[in-house]
Design an enzyme around this catalytic site. Structure first.
Site, PDB file in Angstrom:
ATOM      1  N   ASP A   1      45.509  42.518  31.280  1.00  0.00           N
ATOM      2  CA  ASP A   1      44.545  42.358  29.688  1.00  0.00           C
ATOM      3  C   ASP A   1      45.314  41.278  28.949  1.00  0.00           C
ATOM      4  OD1 ASP A   1      42.718  44.392  29.796  1.00  0.00           O
ATOM      5  OD2 ASP A   1      44.046  46.119  29.772  1.00  0.00           O
TER       6      ASP A   1
ATOM      7  N   ASP B   1      35.742  45.432  32.330  1.00  0.00           N
ATOM      8  CA  ASP B   1      36.414  44.246  31.026  1.00  0.00           C
ATOM      9  C   ASP B   1      38.034  43.088  31.168  1.00  0.00           C
ATOM     10  OD1 ASP B   1      36.143  46.955  31.571  1.00  0.00           O
ATOM     11  OD2 ASP B   1      37.603  47.729  29.211  1.00  0.00           O
TER      12      ASP B   1
HETATM   13  N1  GLY Z   1      39.428  47.237  27.879  1.00  0.00           N
HETATM   14  C1  GLY Z   1      38.926  48.534  27.166  1.00  0.00           C
HETATM   15  C2  GLY Z   1      37.871  48.971  26.582  1.00  0.00           C
HETATM   16  O1  GLY Z   1      37.244  48.461  26.756  1.00  0.00           O
HETATM   17  O2  GLY Z   1      37.624  50.061  26.007  1.00  0.00           O
END
Ligand code: GLY
Length: 401
Positions: A115, A172
């Site tokens: 992330d 994501d």
């Molecule tokens: N990246 C985690 C979410 O979208 O909840």
């Protein structure tokens, strides 16, 4: 993050879409400026309620919840402050952002998460772009990109998302590629760009179904690169279309077209947009349910009571992506993307979704969903819903000026 609109795209759509913008009567420059001015006031309320040494995450039942810097959402609050500083020139916001950036810097060495784009690019990337202070932020961004690149495997041809399962990759992760593309431009090191393009291509091949909806998770065998399982983590069920995942993909492939100029990414983003916008379960106000399949859940489903919960974060992200897409296509399609984004932003700015000043823990928008399967952050404000909403408002302002 990069909200600047390519000059060539502006030329392409200038004749078509700008005339339509002036004809619309719902969202307009005055309302957008008012929303942004209100956001400046409201984020100062959040600043007062945020715990020192931590980063705002959400608010629930009268209480603000903040995170450590290592949580995936840590970059959004400083990023939102910076966007609002860009809008207002209010140096108090810049100073507040800088305080949080100081805390966040250590995450550049974090190799345990995929992330880092959310955490470091939405924050330091915006700081560098807006202040122009390359010397202050270059090393942090490039060290962070190196950390993210350690999670790439040439066997799976993807960046690993989580450190459990075999080699899980979540949709994501498309959002973290913007960070790598920018690190390539900043350093001249093509390796980051190559990883990003390979990851995007692998995801296109393995995450998507025939109807251009996507799985949330594809778990790979790290030794062979074969697929172990396609499944969900935050959606209603493995074969469902978790709404934010569809929006991450939409935004991700739009951004990949911007950064590579490879038309296959734009064509893919258009198909994702069609899936989302024409879905029979898309509500009239275009603020999506948390999962496109949620309204059809049977009575005995464990999530049946959440059938009609909205996810405002999906709507913010979608509006921002559609505004960029409106600059990449011509004529009626450009106008359609623009009008759709306008409708979303207008509806988000009504009292149903926008918090009254001083309420909602200082967050701008209500009614997002973190994860229903984890019973976590259900029908609450979320820092990333606000970030992409402000980004979309600024993109809109740029488009109509
Ligand atoms: N990246 C985690 C979410 O979208 O909840």
């Amino acid at each position: 993050m990069n909200r600047s609109i390519c000059a060539f795209a502006m030329l392409i759509c200038a004749a078509g879409c700008l005339s339509n913008v002036s004809a619309q009567d719902k969202l307009n420059a005055n309302l957008v400026n008012k929303n942004l001015d209100d956001a400046v006031k409201q984020i100062k309320v959040l600043a007062k309620q945020s715990t020192e040494g931590m980063l705002p995450k959400t608010y629930d039942k009268g209480k603000n919840f903040d995170s450590e810097t290592g949580w995936w959402t840590s970059g959004f609050y400083p990023g939102t402050l910076l966007y609002l500083y860009e809008h207002s020139g209010d140096t108090e916001l810049l100073e507040l952002a800088k305080q949080k950036l100081k805390l966040l810097e250590k995450e550049k060495l974090n190799t345990t998460t995929h992330d880092l784009g959310f955490m470091l690019y939405c924050s330091f990337g915006n700081a560098m772009r807006i202040t122009g202070d390359t010397a202050a932020y270059r090393e942090i961004l490039l060290t962070g990109a190196e950390s993210l690149a350690t999670r790439y495997s040439p066997v799976t041809k993807a960046i690993r998302s989580w450190d459990f399962d075999n080699f899980p990759v979540i949709i994501d992760n498309m959002m973290n590629l913007e960070f790598l593309n920018s690190a390539s431009r900043l350093s001249g090191d093509r390796r980051f760009y190559d990883i990003s393009v390979t990851h995007a291509n692998t995801t296109m091949k393995n995450h998507y179904r025939k109807d251009y909806s996507c799985y949330h998770v594809v778990d790979y065998n790290p030794k062979t690169g074969g697929i172990v399982k396609k499944k969900t983590n935050q959606g209603a069920f493995d074969e469902s279309a978790w709404a934010r995942g569809q929006a991450w993909g939409l935004y991700g492939y739009t951004m990949m077209y911007r950064d590579t100029k490879n038309k296959k990414y734009l064509s893919f983003a258009k198909k994702i947009a069609k899936y989302m916008l024409e879905h029979p379960n898309m509500p009239d106000d275009l603020i999506a349910y948390w999962d496109f399949d949620a309204p059809n859940l049977p009575e005995d489903s464990k999530y049946a009571k959440y059938r009609h919960y909205r996810d405002v974060s999906t709507a913010s992200l979608t509006a921002s992506a559609l505004l960029e897409m409106s600059t990449m296509v011509k004529g009626k399609l450009s106008n359609y993307y623009l009008k759709t984004a306008e409708t979303i932003l207008y509806n988000l700015s009504t009292a149903k979704y926008t918090a009254e000043y001083g309420t909602n823990g200082g967050y701008l928008l209500k009614h997002s969903v973190g994860s229903i399967p984890h019973n976590s952050e259900v029908d609450v404000p979320l820092t990333y819903a606000d970030y992409y909403y402000v980004e979309a408002l600024l993109r809109y302002k740029d488009l109509i000026k």
